[in-house]
Design a protein around this motif. Structure first.
Motif, PDB file in Angstrom:
ATOM      1  N   HIS A 495      45.836  38.802  32.718  1.00 39.29           N
ATOM      2  CA  HIS A 495      46.844  37.781  32.448  1.00 39.29           C
ATOM      3  C   HIS A 495      46.072  36.496  32.175  1.00 39.29           C
ATOM      4  CE1 HIS A 495      49.741  34.603  33.506  1.00 39.29           C
ATOM      5  NE2 HIS A 495      50.674  35.463  33.114  1.00 39.29           N
ATOM      6  N   PRO A 496      46.548  35.625  31.297  1.00 37.17           N
ATOM      7  CA  PRO A 496      45.792  34.401  31.015  1.00 37.17           C
ATOM      8  C   PRO A 496      45.461  33.573  32.247  1.00 37.17           C
ATOM      9  CG  PRO A 496      47.514  34.679  29.382  1.00 37.17           C
ATOM     10  CD  PRO A 496      47.738  35.740  30.419  1.00 37.17           C
ATOM     11  N   GLY A 497      46.257  33.697  33.301  1.00 36.69           N
ATOM     12  CA  GLY A 497      46.023  32.894  34.493  1.00 36.69           C
ATOM     13  C   GLY A 497      45.328  33.605  35.623  1.00 36.69           C
ATOM     14  N   ILE A 498      44.896  34.849  35.411  1.00 35.18           N
ATOM     15  CA  ILE A 498      44.203  35.613  36.451  1.00 35.18           C
ATOM     16  C   ILE A 498      42.768  35.853  35.999  1.00 35.18           C
ATOM     17  CG2 ILE A 498      44.093  37.795  37.713  1.00 35.18           C
ATOM     18  CD1 ILE A 498      47.102  38.027  37.400  1.00 35.18           C
ATOM     19  N   GLY A 519      43.870  36.294  41.380  1.00 33.88           N
ATOM     20  CA  GLY A 519      43.795  34.852  41.437  1.00 33.88           C
ATOM     21  C   GLY A 519      42.760  34.403  40.424  1.00 33.88           C
ATOM     22  N   VAL A 520      42.089  33.326  40.726  1.00 36.34           N
ATOM     23  CA  VAL A 520      40.939  32.919  39.922  1.00 36.34           C
ATOM     24  C   VAL A 520      39.721  33.072  40.800  1.00 36.34           C
ATOM     25  CG1 VAL A 520      39.843  31.073  38.636  1.00 36.34           C
ATOM     26  CG2 VAL A 520      42.307  31.353  38.548  1.00 36.34           C
ATOM     27  N   THR A 521      38.780  33.868  40.355  1.00 33.36           N
ATOM     28  CA  THR A 521      37.621  34.244  41.159  1.00 33.36           C
ATOM     29  C   THR A 521      36.347  33.955  40.394  1.00 33.36           C
ATOM     30  OG1 THR A 521      38.927  36.010  42.160  1.00 33.36           O
ATOM     31  CG2 THR A 521      36.545  36.129  42.434  1.00 33.36           C
ATOM     32  N   GLU A 522      35.404  33.314  41.065  1.00 34.87           N
ATOM     33  CA  GLU A 522      34.061  33.114  40.523  1.00 34.87           C
ATOM     34  C   GLU A 522      33.078  33.952  41.320  1.00 34.87           C
ATOM     35  OE1 GLU A 522      33.473  28.854  40.660  1.00 34.87           O
ATOM     36  OE2 GLU A 522      33.934  28.713  38.527  1.00 34.87           O
ATOM     37  N   TYR A 523      31.846  34.109  40.804  1.00 35.15           N
ATOM     38  CA  TYR A 523      30.908  35.006  41.476  1.00 35.15           C
ATOM     39  C   TYR A 523      29.479  34.517  41.314  1.00 35.15           C
ATOM     40  CZ  TYR A 523      28.966  36.810  37.108  1.00 35.15           C
ATOM     41  OH  TYR A 523      28.318  36.913  35.906  1.00 35.15           O
ATOM     42  N   HIS A 621      47.239  28.465  35.925  1.00 40.26           N
ATOM     43  CA  HIS A 621      46.538  29.688  36.301  1.00 40.26           C
ATOM     44  C   HIS A 621      46.947  30.085  37.710  1.00 40.26           C
ATOM     45  CE1 HIS A 621      43.972  27.200  38.783  1.00 40.26           C
ATOM     46  NE2 HIS A 621      43.621  26.475  37.731  1.00 40.26           N
ATOM     47  N   LEU A 622      46.368  31.143  38.205  1.00 44.01           N
ATOM     48  CA  LEU A 622      46.790  31.685  39.488  1.00 44.01           C
ATOM     49  C   LEU A 622      45.826  31.325  40.605  1.00 44.01           C
ATOM     50  CD1 LEU A 622      48.096  35.173  38.343  1.00 44.01           C
ATOM     51  CD2 LEU A 622      49.310  33.026  38.640  1.00 44.01           C
ATOM     52  N   GLY A 623      45.263  30.145  40.547  1.00 45.19           N
ATOM     53  CA  GLY A 623      44.335  29.717  41.586  1.00 45.19           C
ATOM     54  C   GLY A 623      44.608  28.305  42.045  1.00 45.19           C
ATOM     55  N   TRP A 624      43.866  27.890  43.044  1.00 45.33           N
ATOM     56  CA  TRP A 624      43.948  26.532  43.563  1.00 45.33           C
ATOM     57  C   TRP A 624      43.542  25.573  42.467  1.00 45.33           C
ATOM     58  CZ3 TRP A 624      46.088  24.191  47.495  1.00 45.33           C
ATOM     59  CH2 TRP A 624      45.642  22.936  47.913  1.00 45.33           C
ATOM     60  N   SER A 625      44.321  24.548  42.272  1.00 44.82           N
ATOM     61  CA  SER A 625      44.092  23.644  41.164  1.00 44.82           C
ATOM     62  C   SER A 625      43.204  22.481  41.565  1.00 44.82           C
ATOM     63  CB  SER A 625      45.437  23.100  40.655  1.00 44.82           C
ATOM     64  OG  SER A 625      45.224  22.090  39.695  1.00 44.82           O
TER      65      SER A 625
END
Length: 830
Positions: A495-498, A519-523, A621-625
């Motif tokens: 999804h564009p926001g995930i 959500g929005v995940t970085e690594y 998006h689906l994460g903390w802004s």
């Protein structure tokens, strides 16, 4: 604004309901099929879920605009230590200082604080490993440390002239840049050797040629003069021979034109060639103006130098030099064989502007100014050596922002070979430009947006590229495994926001999803490449750290718990993500909508439309802004019965090239069209009164507030423009010239896109909040607009100034004052 466009702003995460309005087709609103996400249902029956069921209490401005330490001080700058443990930063409570914490690899929790005396053993500013794995070197602060083959750690330097750009050579010497030279350290003997150096001055000569007839005759007639000149010739030749032959003498410097300055200098890992990039003196902050700072400790006014305006910008050409270290020769590489080098890419724009002046434009084939890809986003030179030292690639860009080239260098013919050209009639995206070499073969990898979305490619020089990813999603944050088997990346496939983490097999192209957190995940990939250190958040939950072991079906494990109980105790509103049908494109406009309980019942509601900043930024998006204060403010508005809409209007990030470039030469036009679609959606789907809607936003959002209030006065009853752009000719070059070209070339675009030209359209109440020491959007933007509205005899506006605040406010008292005024504006006018 754009210089706040970091990956950290995109990174946040949300786990919440997604829904589309009833008349949105599947092709318009792709929705993830994960079991934690509700299927699309008509907006009329979807209710916002409480973040913490049973949470009560009033959300107040005094609380949400206070020092954000009360939220819990989230983990930042996550990294792996040299030993495979986890290190992260956390702001010290009540201070701007960061403390650093260590979590052992087999533990969970917030870890233990690392004492200052031990931080060098766990943290690094840059790191390099030898190809055979025997040595690891790292720089921390002003010192360099080396872990030797037997595991011992040696401090190589402490203080002195700093070392940068640590790299291991093919013979296992450690190479680094220091000052105007490149040096190497033999880690077995401790010997330090200068490999190359450079100066910006005329190269010395033994004897200068005669300057005129009299001097020439003097040197011909007088034997004494001839002897003196011969002696200097002999000494000069001896010195050159000594530098070439003796290990006791440093090699001669390379000389570059006096008055130039260094852009980048890199030596090949085998020590045989170097690439040096130079340009004329001058900088981004040429003193074309100053900014007064009124509140000083000494009670005087300080004059602060500020950046150059795009209206003052001149083309910048950079020169690329190929150096042969052993022969001590240097050759300027020509851009002439780059495809499109002398194309008049702005011919149609120039012709349109000429016609507006009553003139006829003739196509101009003069060469374009070219240089390394601007590293203001990546902050590293766009030069990549293969680890064996026998191949190098550069990423070049045209100053007009329409072309980007990936080139290799033919050392024998001393010329560029173009491997990939990315052309965009609007502008080439500055964000998706990672590139490099596979470790074990002479194969390039790179990102390109030429299909309309950022994707990943591999290509052997001289051959056609092979796509490793494709589709209507964004690929970013690429990491190559040490054995070239995998490339890890972040993408919004579902999804564009995930945003989840994936890897692709370089040989087969097979994809594997590594996370499924919705959500929005970085690594960050672990040194042993057996685990991912994740930063994950949700729309109502600030980021926390997780660890995801690779293989064996392992699930991610949460490490940190930093969110405060005070934050958890309040009844935050979880916004829904909707796909609003667009009247102007085939794609929907994704948006967050905050809905009060029972919003469909009773009288039509008041509403507020928030305009995010930066233009090229994603907030639905689906994460903390990054806009966490605004998230809390929107929850407060919901408590007061408002509906709030936060749209990713055209120009926003995350939706591909066409969405990004819709604003080319017409900033403020597509976005206002999208705001109108958003207003119509609110009226038709969320029980909102069309005549009780307000808007606000900061930076680009402030600009967009101006444009909507000035050019579409029927849309909103009131608006608040915070730290707003009023005239793009006064903004910076790096961002603005992408979208509007430059004012001397394209004044039509600036007049069409700058609110100051439309101020006569103001009909409703407008609040302008302006920080006075803003070195991003200058205070003069507000000053000039206010003067224009005074001259237009406008009365429905007021201005609040903030004497000590920069672009991003710092003082809680300023935040509170600003949002009190915004809330009062809405309460009085909606």
């Amino acid at each position: 604004m754009p210089n706040h466009l970091t990956r950290n702003i995109i990174a946040g995460s949300i786990s919440l309901l997604l829904f589309a309005c009833a008349n949105t087709t599947e092709s318009q609103a792709p929705v993830a099929t994960d079991s934690t996400i509700a299927s699309p249902v008509p907006a009329a029956v979807v209710r916002t879920e409480a973040v913490n069921p049973g949470a009560t209490g009033e959300i107040t401005l005094n609380r949400i605009m206070s020092d954000p330490d009360w939220l819990g001080r989230e983990p930042t700058a996550p990294a792996w230590s040299l030993d495979g443990d986890i290190v992260y930063a956390r702001k010290r409570e009540g201070s701007e200082v960061n403390d650093y914490y260590l979590i052992k690899a087999d533990k969970t929790g917030n870890g233990s604080k690392i004492e200052l005396s031990a931080q060098h053993a766990y943290r690094y500013d840059e790191k390099a490993a030898s190809n055979d794995g025997k040595y690891t070197a790292w720089r921390f602060e002003d010192s360099v440390f080396v872990k030797l083959a037997d595991g011992a750690v040696v401090q190589l330097t402490r203080g002195g002239q700093s070392l940068r750009n640590l790299t291991f050579m093919t013979d296992n010497r450690l190479m680094a840049t220091t000052g105007d030279s490149v040096v190497a350290f033999d880690l077995t003997t401790g010997q330090q050797a200068m490999l190359m150096s450079w100066k910006f001055e005329d190269a010395p000569v033994a004897n200068k040629p005669p300057k005129d007839y009299i001097a020439a005759e003097q040197q011909t007639l007088i034997q004494y003069i001839q002897v003196q000149r011969k002696n200097r010739d002999d000494a000069f030749a001896h010195d050159a021979a000594m530098r070439a032959a003796s290990p006791a003498v440093a090699p001669a410097p390379f000389y570059f034109p006096s008055g130039d300055r260094l852009v980048a200098a890199t030596l090949s890992p085998d020590g045989k060639h170097a690439i040096v990039v130079t340009t004329k003196q001058g900088s981004y902050r040429d003193k074309t103006d100053i900014m007064p700072h009124y509140i000083q400790e000494d009670g005087r006014i300080a004059a602060i130098d500020v950046r150059q305006r795009v209206a003052d910008a001149q083309p910048v050409e950079e020169t690329v030099w190929l150096l042969d270290i052993q022969a001590h020769t240097q050759h300027k590489l020509s851009y002439m064989n780059l495809p499109g080098y002398n194309d008049d890419v702005l011919a149609s724009v120039k012709a349109e502007n000429a016609a507006a002046r009553g003139e006829t434009y003739t196509v101009n084939r003069l060469p374009r100014a070219i240089g390394l890809l601007d590293s203001w986003y990546w902050r590293e030179p766009s030069i990549r050596w293969h680890q064996d030292g026998t191949a190098v690639a550069l990423m070049l860009e045209a100053w007009d922002n329409k072309d980007r080239w990936i080139v290799t260098v033919d050392f024998a013919s001393k010329q560029f070979n173009t491997e990939h050209r990315l052309h965009d009639d609007a502008w080439v995206n500055y964000r998706f430009n990672q590139f490099g070499w596979l470790h074990n073969t002479h194969t390039l990898f790179y990102q390109s947006e030429h299909t309309g979305y950022s994707h990943l490619y591999v290509q052997k020089p001289g051959e056609k590229p092979r796509a490793l990813t494709s589709g209507e999603y964004i690929v970013d944050e690429v990491t190559l495994s040490s054995n070239d088997q995998y490339m890890y990346f972040q993408a919004n496939k579902k999804h564009p926001g995930i945003y989840e983490i994936y890897r692709v097999n370089v040989a087969t192209g097979e994809h594997e999803a590594l996370t499924d957190l919705n959500g929005v995940t970085e690594y960050v990939l672990s040194p042993g490449e057996d685990a991912l250190l994740l930063t994950h958040s949700k729309v109502t939950q600030p980021p926390e750290l997780f660890i995801q072991r690779l293989g064996n079906g392992s699930e991610p494990v949460q490490l940190t718990h930093t969110v405060s109980e005070a934050f958890k105790a309040l009844p935050w509103t979880a916004p829904q993500v909707v796909a609003i049908p667009s009247s102007h494109t085939s794609k929907p406009i994704y948006a967050r909508v905050y809905l009060p309980e029972g919003y469909q019942q009773g009288d039509a509601k008041r509403a507020v439309v928030f305009n995010h900043g930066a233009g090229y930024l994603q907030n639905a998006h689906l994460g903390w802004s990054g806009y966490f204060r605004e998230f809390m403010f929107h929850s407060m508005l919901v408590q007061k019965g408002y509906v709030v809409l936060d749209m990713d209007y055209r120009a926003s990030a995350g939706y591909g090239r066409d969405w990004r470039t819709a604003i080319y030469r017409q900033m403020g036009t597509p976005e206002v069209e999208d705001l109108r679609d958003g207003v119509n959606w609110l009226v038709n789907n969320a029980n909102v009164d069309r005549n009780r809607i307000g808007t606000y936003g900061g930076s680009y959002g402030g600009f967009l507030t101006f444009m909507s209030m000035f050019t579409a006065p029927d849309l909103f009853q009131a608006g608040a423009a915070l730290r707003p752009v009023s005239d793009w000719a006064h903004y910076n070059t790096a961002y603005t010239s992408n979208i509007l070209n430059t004012p001397d070339v394209d004044p039509i675009a600036y007049r069409k896109s700058s609110p100051i030209y439309f101020a006569e359209g103001l009909e409703k109440t407008l609040l302008i909040n302006a920080p006075m020491v803003d070195n991003n959007v200058f205070f003069v933007d507000v000053v000039r607009l206010v003067q224009r509205m005074i001259e237009l005899e406008k009365t429905d506006f007021e201005t609040a100034i903030y004497p000590v605040e920069p672009h991003g406010f710092i003082q809680p008292s300023s935040w509170l004052d600003e949002y009190r005024r915004i809330f009062k504006l809405f309460e009085e006018n909606l």
